[in-house]
Every structure is written in structure tokens, then in C-alpha cells.
Design a protein around this motif. Structure first.
Motif, PDB file in Angstrom:
ATOM      1  N   GLU A 144       0.871  -1.178   0.000  1.00 54.93           N
ATOM      2  CA  GLU A 144       0.000   0.000   0.000  1.00 54.93           C
ATOM      3  C   GLU A 144       0.905   1.226   0.000  1.00 54.93           C
ATOM      4  O   GLU A 144       1.677   1.429   0.924  1.00 54.93           O
ATOM      5  CB  GLU A 144      -0.885  -0.004   1.244  1.00 54.93           C
ATOM      6  CG  GLU A 144      -1.777  -1.239   1.338  1.00 54.93           C
ATOM      7  CD  GLU A 144      -2.317  -1.436   2.747  1.00 54.93           C
ATOM      8  OE1 GLU A 144      -2.971  -0.518   3.265  1.00 54.93           O
ATOM      9  OE2 GLU A 144      -2.052  -2.499   3.330  1.00 54.93           O
ATOM     10  N   HIS A 153       2.888  -0.022   3.343  1.00 53.97           N
ATOM     11  CA  HIS A 153       2.598  -1.256   4.060  1.00 53.97           C
ATOM     12  C   HIS A 153       2.890  -2.439   3.157  1.00 53.97           C
ATOM     13  O   HIS A 153       2.379  -2.522   2.050  1.00 53.97           O
ATOM     14  CB  HIS A 153       1.127  -1.303   4.495  1.00 53.97           C
ATOM     15  CG  HIS A 153       0.809  -0.300   5.569  1.00 53.97           C
ATOM     16  ND1 HIS A 153      -0.446  -0.144   6.096  1.00 53.97           N
ATOM     17  CD2 HIS A 153       1.603   0.596   6.197  1.00 53.97           C
ATOM     18  CE1 HIS A 153      -0.408   0.811   7.026  1.00 53.97           C
ATOM     19  NE2 HIS A 153       0.815   1.282   7.100  1.00 53.97           N
ATOM     20  N   ARG A 195      -3.599  -0.319  14.555  1.00 55.13           N
ATOM     21  CA  ARG A 195      -2.940   0.495  13.543  1.00 55.13           C
ATOM     22  C   ARG A 195      -1.543   0.950  13.957  1.00 55.13           C
ATOM     23  O   ARG A 195      -0.815   1.531  13.183  1.00 55.13           O
ATOM     24  CB  ARG A 195      -3.806   1.721  13.212  1.00 55.13           C
ATOM     25  CG  ARG A 195      -4.969   1.372  12.321  1.00 55.13           C
ATOM     26  CD  ARG A 195      -4.491   1.175  10.897  1.00 55.13           C
ATOM     27  NE  ARG A 195      -5.412   0.351  10.129  1.00 55.13           N
ATOM     28  CZ  ARG A 195      -5.112  -0.239   8.987  1.00 55.13           C
ATOM     29  NH1 ARG A 195      -3.906  -0.112   8.488  1.00 55.13           N
ATOM     30  NH2 ARG A 195      -5.989  -0.953   8.345  1.00 55.13           N
ATOM     31  N   GLU A 234       1.404  -7.913   7.811  1.00 53.15           N
ATOM     32  CA  GLU A 234       1.557  -6.598   7.219  1.00 53.15           C
ATOM     33  C   GLU A 234       2.739  -5.916   7.901  1.00 53.15           C
ATOM     34  O   GLU A 234       2.656  -5.535   9.056  1.00 53.15           O
ATOM     35  CB  GLU A 234       0.253  -5.815   7.442  1.00 53.15           C
ATOM     36  CG  GLU A 234       0.158  -4.539   6.674  1.00 53.15           C
ATOM     37  CD  GLU A 234      -1.267  -3.972   6.699  1.00 53.15           C
ATOM     38  OE1 GLU A 234      -2.237  -4.741   6.844  1.00 53.15           O
ATOM     39  OE2 GLU A 234      -1.398  -2.747   6.602  1.00 53.15           O
TER      40      GLU A 234
HETATM   41 MG    MG Z   1      -3.163  -2.000   5.354  1.00 53.62          MG
END
Ligand code: MG
Ligand code: ADP
Length: 714
Positions: free
Chosen positions: A223, A350, A465, A477
């Protein structure tokens, strides 16, 4: 109109100037552009002689090296295809240690002897190139007297056509290697790590009773965050031009406090730009899937569907390149720096990572009931062990000067690498550790508080997060990459350390099975052991909290705040041992990367510091003194006094920065530390006063576009 307002007004004007792409009927197959510029499997099937096509595909599927006898026929077909697309040139497209891509174009055309020109492209030219590459950083691997480097065709990443308004170039993904066989690039180690992981994972699958899988691929779905600002502002800022980030700029009255940007509607000009970027990428076979506004004003994100690590990394390089190229056609500039604006969210990348088999299984897919999924637990435990053992190396794999503004600051994943598993999965591991036969795993559901919406199953990957390494349902991730990063190194590291851990777990598994334990019981025992040894790396709390730093220190986790702190882990003994035993990088190749990255760090800081000093002395100080003169003229003594003092202090700090910029006569790590500990603080001192001056100097005298202009005029 004052100087600054004029560009603002111009920047705000935008029309699709007659070049717009328009819309077409997408139900018609001739309007489908996906992979139209890729020499992929379909094109190969159509254009290669049947037997050549077959042999190429079998070699690729088996992951073997190509019979050079095939090369001539492939080159011939590739050339014909490229000429039809208007390509006059070809290039070996490669990835030197700068992290960017490199290309040198050769024409297909040569004199035919009768005064005409003939297009030619041989198998030899396809397979191997010899760019004059003596100026690429190689960390001492290649002394200039033996400066030869070769590019070698990577048939596993398809060739593609790069369009230009005035022509086209056939681009052939290649590896870059020294004449002694050492990797001078970022692709070779990635490929080596992928096959190392495949070997280890297939071995593990055999031990787990899978007799079918022949190969395992690592997958990556990045990402990408980025900023778009109007080019008029960009070209008024020497700091952006030289360093990619603003070295000055007071905090704007409006930031992202209103949370109005994230997922907000995309401004028309920006969307037009994105649509063209994505159209170009689609032609190149890059499967872009999502786009949205990011948290900071003028910040956006784009993400593709995941692919195998090699192709995904190449595609990511193309994505960054295309964002930068296409933005200019819309009067925008794409900023890929990790921290273009102080006090405003930076940009990361990411790195979604997993392992998949050639039979179509995702090895990190827990299935409906994670606890019963033995294979998943095994591979998940291997990742936990790998990340814990090599946390510092993972941190080092994402170190660069831009990252020092993010990692550890209060927005991005911290400099401490820990894993977030999610409550459900953590419970499963804890239950296994406690020896509970069948860990409780009642289905959890996400309640949305309204009966009209369906209940969604809550996946193991509920979100945290703040975690730098999070399990998100069926993949991990790795969130600590910077926006400008090549994916290659972090994925090389992930693959290699995972391969090592998988082997370690398989050894233990096989021992137990040989001793008469059933596979399922043996896996549970191995997982229990690994969990107990490595659970210190699991953390589900707030990674930004100060208490975590203390807690992490108690757990013995590394907290590597700056690039000079992190990079030495590239050449630690345990790193070298692992990378050498898996044939991914030799000690010398690791050493070379360490040297190159360290050099990039101090060179970048030096450029920043010199740019900062020059802007301060030649742009900001004159503005401030003019302002002071005006105040004197107006005779407002209190303002004169206040400003006089500030300007005096400013001049003094500029001199201090200029002094710090003098060559300290240091090298390597000492120079890097000098940059970090002496030069960078001197820049910060100058900036501190500059940003105060920005608030008091007459607006029409201030020479730099301000944050509110760059970030909010779209
Ligand atoms: Mg993500
Ligand atoms: P998020 O909520 O973080 O945006 P998404 O499900 O949208 O998560 O996925 C984000 C990225 O993860 C996408 O680029 C996607 O392709 C990638 N991804 C999904 N599955 C895998 C996988 N098995 N391996 C690697 N990347 C994956």
C-alpha cells in the motif's frame, strides 16, 4: 496582487486540457487495456513457436534457468511485438543499490549496409547486457579497474513497453551482477530468497503430510502513500527540489485536526491524475485495486492486488515511477519522501506479505477455526520466531534518512519491531502454551449496533494500527517501510529469515515424528516451544505509548531510532550466518549494502544541510532584514526590537550551521553519526527561528510557499 497570491490562484485553476482520456465502453474486449503492454503468457503463446513456448513455461514453472538456445526465438518474437507497439529501442531495466531503477536504451536499428536500417534483436542481447555501470554504488565490490557489470534477463518478470508521447521502449527486467558473480542489485537477493523459502516451505509441507506442493511463492501487496502538490509551489522551493522534503515551513493553522481528508471525496484534478496513472499501470499489467485520500491533507494511497514478490516488487517500482511521471501532466508533483512536511503525517508503505503454494493455498490462511488449522499454526509460529530473532535486521531493512523522521515519531510504526496477532489468535497460542487440548475459539462477531446490517465475522486480524508487524487475517503486514522504499530488501529479509525459522521448526517436528509422536501432536508441541521462546515479540497495546518503550526494553527488544543505529545489523554475525547459509547474500555482499546505505544516509543529510544553509542565508535572511528595514521606516520601535533580536539570532544559527557543514574529516559510521548528532541539530536550530520568522515577516516578502498553500490548494 502580492507575489505569493498569484501562483496560488493559478495553482487552483485546473481543466482537463483537451488531452483527457475520456470514457469507453468497457464491456467491449477491444477496450480492455490490462497488460496490453506486457509480453506476458498470452502474448507468448500467440507469438512463440509451440515447442519454444512450452519449454519456456515449463522452465519458468520449475524455477529453473533458461536454455539459452531458446533465447533467439524469444528475442525475435519480442522484437516483432515491440515494433508493432512503436518501440524503437530496448533497455535492460534493473535495480541498483540506490533503490531506484536504471535503464540504458539501445536502438533496435542498425545500418543494413545498403544505406537502409534494419531492426535487429538477438537472443544474446535479450539475455545479457553490459551497461557501462562503473558509477553505480557497489560498496567496494567492484573496483573501477574491474568495473564490468552485467545485466541478465529475468524471465520470471515479463518484459513491458514504456510509452512516451514521442515513442516507446521495450523494457526487459534484468538482474545486475558483477563479473565475479556478486549481486550488485536488489533483485538477485530477492530471487535467491524466494527460492530459499520455497525449498524450506516445501520441506515443511512434506513433513506436515502434503505430498503435492512443488513450490511455494512469497507474495507481496504494497500500500503506497504519497503526496501530490501543485508544481508551481514545488518549483519555488529549493528544498523540495533538492531533498524531496520541506526544510522550512511553519505549522499551518489547519492540519488534519478536522479529520476531513481521510477517505474524503477525491479532488477532481487529483482523481484525473490517479485515473491516468492507473490506466498506464493497467497497460503494464500492474493490478491496481484501491485508491483513497490518506490522513494528511494532499496525501493519498494506492494499492494493487498482491503478486509474487519478484513481480510485485518490479510493479511497485513502476507504480512509483508512473505516479511521478503522470503527475506532471496535471500540473502536480508527486512527493514520495517519507516526511515531506514537518508536523504533518508522513508517508509509508505497508508491505503485505504471505506465502502461497503452487496448488493455490495461502499458508497463512487460518481457515474457519484457527486452532484446528495445524498448518497455519506451524507457519505462523515460524514467522513469529523469525521476526523475534531478526527484529533488528528487519528494522535495518527499512532504514534511510527519511525514515528517521517517522519511525519512533508519533505517527508511524515505532522503531521497535513487535508483532500484533489479534486477540483471538493470541488466545489460541496462549491456550496451546497452557497445554489446553482444544483451545476455546467461539466465533466472535462484529456487532454494528443496528439490526439492518448483517453480522460480520470478526477475523483474527482485528486492527491495531500502531503495530509495525501485524497479522491481518491471512497475511502479515510489515508497516515500517518508507514511501520511497524499494520492496526488494525488506522482502529479501522476510523470506530469508522465514526460511530459516521454517527449517528450525521442521527439524524439531521431524525429530518428534521420528520418535513416534503424531504429526498433529508434534506440531502442537513445536508451536508451544516456539511460542514460549519468542512470545516476548508479541504486543497488542499502543505502540506509540511511552510505557511500551520501557516494556520493550525489559523484554530485551531493540529500539533502533536512527539509521546509523540500525544499519550495523546488516552485517551482524547472526545476519551473515543466516544469509550465507541460505545462499541469499554473502558477507561481502552484505558489507557492500551496509556501506552503500550508510553513504546514502550521510550524503543525503549533507545535501539537506547545505540546502538548508543556502535557503536560510540567501532567501529567508534577506526577507527578514527587508522586513526589519520596513519596520524601522515605519518607526514602530517595539516591533523593530522584537524582530531585530530574532534576526540576529537567526544569522548566528545560520553561521553555526555553515560551520557544521565544513568537512569534519570523518568517514563511514563516524561521518554518519556526525551528521546525525551535529549537523542535523544545527539544521533544526535554524529552522526553529525560520518558522517563527515566517509568522511575522510580511507575507509578500516571504519567499517560500507556505504549508497551507501547498497542502490545501488542489
Ligand atoms: Mg493496510
Ligand atoms: P487493508 O485493510 O490493510 O487495506 P486489504 O485487505 O485491503 O487490507 O489488503 C491490503 C493489501 O494486502 C492489498 O495490496 C492486497 O493485495 C494485499 N494482500 C491481500 N492478501 C495478500 C496475500 N496473501 N499476500 C500478500 N498480500 C496480500
Amino acid at each position: 496582487m502580492p507575489r505569493l497570491r498569484q501562483p496560488n490562484v493559478e495553482a487552483a485553476q485546473w481543466q482537463s486540457n483537451g488531452d483527457s482520456l475520456g470514457r469507453v465502453d468497457l464491456t467491449r474486449s477491444d477496450n480492455q487495456v490490462f497488460a496490453s503492454h506486457v509480453f506476458g503468457v498470452e502474448v507468448q503463446r500467440q507469438r512463440l513457436p509451440k515447442d519454444v513456448f512450452k519449454r519456456l513455461q515449463t522452465t519458468l514453472q520449475a524455477g529453473e534457468s533458461l536454455d539459452t538456445a531458446l533465447a533467439d526465438q524469444i528475442a525475435q518474437a519480442m522484437k516483432e511485438w515491440a515494433l508493432e507497439k512503436g518501440a524503437t529501442h530496448y533497455t535492460h531495466w534493473f535495480q541498483p543499490l540506490t533503490g531506484m531503477t536504471a535503464e540504458k536504451h539501445d536502438s533496435f536499428y542498425g545500418p543494413a549496409g545498403d544505406g537502409s536500417a534494419l531492426a535487429e534483436f538477438s537472443g544474446k542481447e535479450l539475455i545479457q547486457g553490459e551497461p557501462d555501470a562503473s558509477s553505480f554504488p557497489t560498496g567496494g565490490i567492484r573496483a573501477t579497474f574491474e568495473a564490468r557489470g552485467y545485466t541478465a534477463w529475468d524471465p520470471t518478470s515479463p518484459a513491458f513497453i514504456l510509452d512516451n508521447p514521442n515513442g516507446a521502449v521495450l523494457s526487459i527486467p534484468t538482474a545486475f551482477v558483477s563479473w565475479t558473480g556478486e549481486a550488485l542489485d536488489l533483485k538477485i537477493p530477492l530471487l535467491r530468497s524466494m527460492s530459499a523459502l520455497s525449498t524450506s516451505a516445501v520441506r515443511a509441507l512434506r513433513a506436515l503430510g502434503d505430498g503435492e506442493t512443488q513450490r511455494v511463492f512469497t507474495t507481496v501487496g504494497p500500500e503506497q502513500e504519497y503526496f501530490l502538490i501543485d508544481e508551481q509551489f514545488y518549483y519555488q522551493r529549493p528544498d523540495l527540489i533538492n531533498t524531496g522534503r520541506t526544510l522550512y515551513g511553519a505549522k499551518p493553522p489547519k492540519g488534519h485536526e478536522l479529520d476531513e481528508h481521510y477517505f474524503g471525496s477525491i479532488p477532481e484534478r487529483v482523481l484525473a491524475c490517479m485515473l491516468e496513472v492507473e490506466r498506464q499501470l493497467a497497460r503494464l499489467g500492474v493490478p491496481i485495486k484501491t485508491r483513497h485520500n490518506e490522513v494528511a491533507p494532499a496525501q493519498y494511497e494506492v494499492a494493487p492486488v498482491f503478486e509474487n514478490s519478484n513481480v510485485g516488487s518490479d510493479h511497485q517500482q513502476l507504480t512509483m515511477q508512473m505516479l511521478q511521471n503522470v503527475a506532471r501532466r496535471y500540473g502536480l508533483v508527486c512527493l514520495l519522501h517519507e516526511k515531506p512536511f514537518a508536523g504533518v503525517n508522513g508517508s509509508g508503505k505497508h508491505n503485505n506479505w504471505s506465502m502461497g503454494t503452487d496448488t493455490g493455498q495461502n499458508l497463512l490462511e487460518p481457515g474457519d477455526d484457527p486452532s484446528s488449522n495445524v498448518r497455519f499454526l506451524f507457519f505462523c509460529a515460524a514467522v513469529i520466531a523469525a521476526v523475534d530473532k531478526h527484529q533488528a535486521l528487519l528494522r535495518a531493512s527499512v532504514a534511510n534518512a527519511g525514515q528517521d523522521h517517522r519511525l519512533g515519531a508519533n505517527e508511524a510504526p515505532p522503531a521497535i519491531i513487535s508483532i500484533f496477532l489479534g486477540a483471538e489468535l493470541e488466545r489460541v497460542f496462549a491456550a496451546i502454551e497452557a497445554g489446553e487440548e482444544s483451545p476455546e475459539s467461539e466465533q466472535s462477531f462484529l456487532r454494528m449496533g443496528t439490526p439492518v446490517l448483517p453480522r460480520l465475522p470478526l477475523h483474527g486480524g482485528d486492527r491495531n494500527r500502531t503495530s509495525p508487524f501485524a497479522f491481518t487475517g491471512n497475511k502479515f503486514e510489515f508497516r515500517a517501510l518508507g514511501s520511497s522504499h524499494s520492496l526488494s530488501l525488506p522482502n529479501t529479509v522476510l523470506n530469508t529469515i522465514a526460511a530459516e525459522a521454517i527449517d528450525l521448526l521442521t527439524d524439531r517436528l521431524e525429530q518428534r515424528v521420528q520418535g513416534g509422536t503424531s504429526v498433529d501432536d508434534a506440531v502442537l508441541e513445536v508451536v508451544r516451544e516456539v511460542w514460549t521462546e519468542h512470545k516476548r515479540v508479541i504486543f497488542d497495546g499502543d505502540n506509540y505509548a511511552e510505557e511500551w518503550e520501557q516494556e520493550a526494553a525489559r523484554r530485551g527488544l531493540e529500539n533502533l531510532r536512527s539509521t546509523p543505529d540500525a544499519l550495523p545489523w546488516l552485517i551482524e554475525d547472526q545476519t551473515t550466518r543466516t544469509f550465507e547459509s541460505y545462499g541469499v547474500l554473502t558477507g561481502r555482499e552484505l558489507e557492500a549494502r551496509y556501506e552503500v546505505f550508510l553513504e546514502q544516509y550521510f550524503v543525503k543529510l549533507n545535501i539537506e544541510a547545505e540546502t538548508a544553509a543556502s535557503i536560510a542565508r540567501t532567501m529567508l535572511l534577506p526577507a527578514a532584514t527587508r522586513h526589519l528595514a520596513q519596520l524601522r521606516q515605519a518607526g514602530v520601535q517595539t516591533l523593530v526590537d522584537e524582530t531585530h533580536e530574532l534576526v540576529g539570532a537567526f544569522a548566528e544559527r545560520i553561521r553555526a550551521l555553515e560551520h557544521a557543514n565544513l568537512d569534519p574529516g570523518l568517514e563511514g559510521m563516524e561521518l554518519a553519526q556526525y551528521m546525525r548528532d551535529t549537523v542535523y541539530p544545527a539544521m533544526t536550530e535554524v529552522r526553529e527561528i525560520a518558522d517563527r520568522l515566517e509568522h511575522i515577516v510580511a507575507d509578500d516578502l516571504w519567499p517560500l510557499p507556505k504549508y497551507e498553500e501547498m497542502l490545501f490548494i488542489k
